[in-house]
Design an enzyme around this catalytic site. Structure first.
Site, PDB file in Angstrom:
ATOM      1  N   SER A 149      37.984 -57.890  10.242  1.00 18.44           N
ATOM      2  CA  SER A 149      37.995 -58.707   9.030  1.00 18.44           C
ATOM      3  C   SER A 149      37.171 -59.965   9.260  1.00 18.44           C
ATOM      4  O   SER A 149      36.999 -60.402  10.412  1.00 18.44           O
ATOM      5  CB  SER A 149      39.433 -59.115   8.688  1.00 18.44           C
ATOM      6  OG  SER A 149      39.457 -60.175   7.730  1.00 18.44           O
ATOM      7  N   TYR A 162      47.940 -62.180  10.060  1.00 17.13           N
ATOM      8  CA  TYR A 162      46.803 -61.275   9.805  1.00 17.13           C
ATOM      9  C   TYR A 162      45.594 -61.760  10.603  1.00 17.13           C
ATOM     10  O   TYR A 162      44.889 -60.962  11.240  1.00 17.13           O
ATOM     11  CB  TYR A 162      46.495 -61.277   8.313  1.00 17.13           C
ATOM     12  CG  TYR A 162      45.418 -60.335   7.842  1.00 17.13           C
ATOM     13  CD1 TYR A 162      44.080 -60.735   7.792  1.00 17.13           C
ATOM     14  CD2 TYR A 162      45.733 -59.051   7.392  1.00 17.13           C
ATOM     15  CE1 TYR A 162      43.094 -59.880   7.329  1.00 17.13           C
ATOM     16  CE2 TYR A 162      44.742 -58.197   6.920  1.00 17.13           C
ATOM     17  CZ  TYR A 162      43.430 -58.620   6.885  1.00 17.13           C
ATOM     18  OH  TYR A 162      42.442 -57.775   6.418  1.00 17.13           O
TER      19      TYR A 162
HETATM   20  C1  GCO Z   1      43.309 -62.967   2.241  1.00 14.38           C
HETATM   21  C2  GCO Z   1      42.653 -61.611   2.179  1.00 14.38           C
HETATM   22  C3  GCO Z   1      41.628 -61.440   3.273  1.00 14.38           C
HETATM   23  C4  GCO Z   1      40.774 -60.220   2.966  1.00 14.38           C
HETATM   24  C5  GCO Z   1      39.776 -59.910   3.991  1.00 14.38           C
HETATM   25  C6  GCO Z   1      38.859 -61.046   4.283  1.00 14.38           C
HETATM   26  O1  GCO Z   1      44.493 -63.070   1.917  1.00 14.38           O
HETATM   27  O2  GCO Z   1      42.595 -63.914   2.619  1.00 14.38           O
HETATM   28  O3  GCO Z   1      43.613 -60.564   2.243  1.00 14.38           O
HETATM   29  O4  GCO Z   1      42.264 -61.321   4.515  1.00 14.38           O
HETATM   30  O5  GCO Z   1      41.556 -59.115   2.807  1.00 14.38           O
HETATM   31  O6  GCO Z   1      40.431 -59.472   5.165  1.00 14.38           O
HETATM   32  O7  GCO Z   1      38.148 -60.728   5.426  1.00 14.38           O
END
Ligand code: GCO
Length: 258
Positions: A149, A162
């Site tokens: 990501s 994440y």
């Molecule tokens: C968020 C998004 C991002 C995108 C993507 C960006 O909440 O900022 O979910 O994480 O999904 O991964 O690279």
């Protein structure tokens, strides 16, 4: 001598597994690999979603198979990979795409949500890769593509687990690439920016966030899921046999703009 460039990207005869392949970026990647000739197996947890995804691929003229297992369940993964080997053949291309997103202020981020994010986004790519590696090592050939990501490099509030998981995916990519190169296996990552997918539905529907993405991205728009397929085909193909350990941003320029 004329070079037939198309041969570089031809995946005919290759078996490709895409985890979380029933929708969004995973489905777009599965369809792209099928279009390049691969025999595609899409993975998902839900039988109905799997049936729908394989039917859609069939309607597009691609023979696709479904493999139902939860990528956080190591035993289910091993059984699922063994079943694929019996039905479709050993996996030549693995795309670790399955991922989840949860958004909360860090100070009260639920432990269960942290655990789920790490299990799905970071541990699962490791376990699924381990399950396909023996056959790849035996054949001295394989392609593993992790979906990382933009968040493997950058950060924003409310998605810290994440960010941590995707940062880990970046280093997982490098570590696996270095250890597996001697076996003829290449490991790379695709780092999507903001794509118009269901995982981002809440952001797409937020007028302020939508305006921010469009202003912050030089391309001035969100990515379309089908736009990821070409990069996946490249990294899955013999054209990328000397590319390994890399994370390729696909973000409309967001990561290089002030
Ligand atoms: C968020 C998004 C991002 C995108 C993507 C960006 O909440 O900022 O979910 O994480 O999904 O991964 O690279």
């Amino acid at each position: 001598m004329n070079i037939d460039v198309s041969r570089w990207f031809d995946l005919t005869g290759r078996v490709a597994l895409v985890t979380g392949g029933c929708r969004g970026l995973g489905f777009a990647i599965a369809r792209g690999l099928a279009a390049a000739g691969a025999k595609v197996v899409v993975n998902g947890r839900d039988a109905a979603a799997l049936a729908d995804a394989t039917a859609r691929l069939a309607r597009d003229g691609y023979a696709a198979d479904g493999a139902q297992f939860d990528v956080t369940d190591a035993q289910a993964i091993r059984e699922g990979i063994a079943a694929i080997a019996k039905r479709a053949g050993h996996i030549d291309i693995l795309v670790n795409n399955a991922g989840i997103q949860r958004r909360h202020p860090l100070v009260d981020f639920p432990q269960r949500d942290w655990d789920d994010i790490i299990a799905t986004n970071l541990t699962a790519p490791h376990i699924v890769s381990q399950a396909v590696l023996p056959a790849m090592i035996e054949r001295r050939r394989g392609k593993i593509i992790h979906i990382a990501s933009l968040m493997a490099e950058f950060a924003r509030p409310t998605v810290v687990p994440y960010i941590a998981a995707k940062g880990g995916v970046r280093q997982l990519t490098r570590g696996m690439a270095v250890e597996l190169a001697a076996h003829g296996i290449q490991v790379n990552a695709i780092a999507p920016g903001y794509f118009a997918t269901e995982m981002n539905r809440a952001l797409l529907d937020d007028a302020k966030f939508d305006a921010w993405v469009k202003a912050r991205t030089p391309a001035g728009r969100w990515g379309r899921p089908d736009e990821i397929a070409g990069l996946a085909v490249f990294l899955a193909s013999s054209a990328a046999d000397y590319v390994t350990g890399q994370m390729v941003m696909i973000d409309g320029g967001m990561s290089v703009a002030l």
